[in-house]
Enzyme design. Sequence first.
Site, short mmCIF file in Angstrom:
data_model
loop_
_atom_site.label_atom_id
_atom_site.label_comp_id
_atom_site.label_asym_id
_atom_site.label_seq_id
_atom_site.Cartn_x
_atom_site.Cartn_y
_atom_site.Cartn_z
N CYS A 1 0.24 66.63 -8.58
CA CYS A 1 -1.01 66.54 -7.82
C CYS A 1 -1.67 67.90 -7.71
O CYS A 1 -1.07 68.85 -7.20
CB CYS A 1 -0.73 65.98 -6.44
SG CYS A 1 -0.01 64.34 -6.52
N ASP B 1 -1.97 73.91 -10.59
CA ASP B 1 -2.69 75.15 -10.88
C ASP B 1 -3.46 74.99 -12.20
O ASP B 1 -2.86 74.69 -13.23
CB ASP B 1 -1.63 76.27 -11.01
CG ASP B 1 -2.24 77.64 -11.06
OD1 ASP B 1 -3.46 77.73 -11.33
OD2 ASP B 1 -1.51 78.62 -10.82
#
Lengths: 273, 430
Positions: free
Chosen positions: A170, A173
Amino acid sequence: MSAVQKKSAAQLQREEEEARKKLKRLAKQGGVEGRLPMKRLFRQRAHANVLSDHELDYPRNPSEMDWSPLYPDIKNHPERKVEIVDIGCGYGGLTVALGPHFPDTYVLGMEIRMQVTDYLTEKIQALRYRAENEEPVPGGYQNISVLRMNCQKFLPNFFEKGQLTKMFFCFPDPHFKARKHKNRIITTTLASEYAYAIRPHGILYTITDVEELHIWMVQHLDAHPLFRRLTKQEEEKDICVTLMTHETEEGKKVARNGGQKFVACYERLPNPE
Amino acid sequence: MSSATFRHPCQTVLWNKFSDSIVCCSGPFLKEFACSTGEKLNEYSYEDKLDQKHREAAAYGQAVRFVAYSKDGSFMVTVNEDKTLCLWNVINSKIQLVKLIKVAKRCSALECSENGDIVYADKFGDVFRIEKNWLLENGIHPEEQAAAEQQAAEAAKSGKQKAIGTAEHSSVEKVNNFHPLLGHVSILTQLLICKDPKNPSRELIITSDKDEHIRVSRFPQSYVIEGFCLGHEDFVSRICLVDNDMLASGGGDNHVFLWDLSTYKCLDAFNIKAAFSNYLNMETSMALNVLLYVPPLHMLMVASEGNSGVVFIRIVDGRRLEYHSVLATPYPVISATLRESSNGLGIILALDNTKSSEQKNLSCLQYIDLRNFAAPFTLSEPPFLQAAVNELPEVEQVLCPLSQVRPLRKAHSKFFAPGETRATVGADTP
C-alpha cells in the site's frame, strides 16, 4: 581515519536514539492501559535505503523463527501461521483494520523504519488492552503484529513456500529517479520471490496515488507469468480492496487532499509443469 | 616502496578440459599453457597504446576476472574489471577475440548454459542471459573498439570533451534494455546451472548472495523459485555441486554446508573455522574464496581468503562431512582449479605472493597431486607450472585487486576476528 570518524558518528546516533527512547518512556503517552501513542513522537523521514545493511534481526530460516513474542496467544494455536502480510505497513492503519476481519489468521505488518514500528508496536499493545478490558473485538487484536524488516531482502527467512494467502503493498515509496527504479518494491525479479511466498490462488494487492508508479507496477506484474490481474468486478467483491482504499493512513491522507488512488490486484497462478 | 619485482599473481586460474591446459589470468594478461608439455598455447594482453599516465588504470580495467568455456568448447567468454565482456572463438585450442560488449554493471559470476547461452550476474544482484548469436550481431569488433579508443584519446588531446566512442555507449544501452532472468536485492556472489535431480529434463539455476541466501530457480523459467537453502549466518561466497544431487556452500561464517538439492534441506555442516585454527593455527575470520569438489575422491577442498592453507573435507555415506586433512601453503590462496584428465588428477593453486614479508623463493602457482590418495597431499611444481610462472609478467606492484571476498562482510557482522574491522579487511586497490 575515516573508519574512526564513522564509528563515532554511529555511536552518536545510537546515543541520540537512547535519549529519544528515554524521553518517550518518560512521556508514557502510549502502550500503557490502552492509551494510544502519539504519532508526533514517532516521526521519521519517509524513506529508507533498502540496499544498505541495516542492523536487523532475522532468523536463518522460517523454522527457526520464534513468533511467540509477536503473537502471545500462539501457544493456544500452535498450528496457526502468518498468512496475511502488509509490506511497508507504515503506521499500520491497514494492519489494524485487517485484524478483526480475519480473526483466525495471523496478520503481520512489516516496515523498515524503526520509529514507525515502535509506534505501531505500542499502538497494538494499547488496542489489545482495550479489546480485553473495554470493548471486545473479533480476534482481540491478538492476531496482528508488526516487525521491523527489509522485505526486499529477507522475506524467505520468514515465510515458507506458499505460506501466504494475501500480500499488501500500500502506497509504496515511488522512487521517482530512474537510477532508483531498482529499489522499487514491485519489480519482475522481486515478484518471483513474492510468488514463492504466496500460495496458488492467493492475492497480491497494490495501491498507490502515484500514477507513474501504478503503471510501473502493472507493467511488471503483467509481465510476470505467475500473476494474473483481477478484473474490476473481482476487485469490487473483495473486502480487502475496500479496506486498503479507505483504512490505510496514506489512503486517508490522499482522500483528504482529494487525490486519486490506483488499485491493481493479482492472483498467484500455480506453477507451470 | 621497494623496487623489487615479482611475478604478478594470477587472480583467476581455470583448467581447460578440452585441451588439458591451464588458463592463467594475471592482471591484464591472459595466458594458457598445456599441462602435458608446458607449451604456451595462447597469450593475450591489452595493447599498450596508452600513454604512461593511463597505463595503470588501463591495466586495472583490463584485468580478467572470470573465464568460462561453452559446454562444447567451441568458444570462451571472459569478463574484465572494466565491465567488458569478451567472446573468443576457440579453434584448435587457439583463441581469437571475436566480439566484445560493455555490460551495465560490474560482473560477479559467469557461466555458459547447456545450449550455449552466456549467463552472467552483476553486483546489483541481477542475472542476465545473452545468446551467442545476439552477441555476434550486437557486439563490437575489437578493431572498432581500438579505433574508437584512439579517436577518444585524440579528441581528449585536442581538448574536445567527447570522451567515449559512440559504439560503446550504444552497447551499454542495449544491455540495459535486457530483462534480467532473476534478481536479488543484494550483491550476487556466484551462480551455477545444473540438472534438476527431481526432474532430469529440467535445468536449475542456483544463485548465492551477500545476504546469506542461496536461491534455487528453474532455468530458464527462472520466475519459478523452487526453494531456498537457508542456514548461513554471514555472506555466501562460494557454492559448488556435489554429485549432481547435492550442493556445498561456504562464505563468511564458520561452517561449510551440504544441502540436498531435492528438498533444499541441510544435510550436514562442517566447522571450517575450527579446522583452520586447530590444524593450521590460523585465528582469522573465515572468508571462503575456494570451494572445489573432487568427484573421484568424494572430497571438498576449501580455502579462505588471506589464509595460507587449504582444508580437505571428505563426504562420507553420501551425506556427511568429515575432516580429512590440511595442507599449509607458502602464501594465501587466491584461486584454484581442478584438473581431472586421463593424464592426471590434481588441483592447481594460485597463491598471493605479494604480501609476504620474507622472501620465500616459491612460485605463485602450485600443484597438489591427488592421484596417490593414501599418502598425505603435498605441494609440487611440475614443469608446466614452472613454465607458466616464468611467463607471468614481472611487476613492481599489483595491477588489480586480489581480495574479492572479505569486503562482503557487513559492518556489524559477529564473525570479525578480534581486532578486525571492515576498514582493515577492505579491498586492496592498487
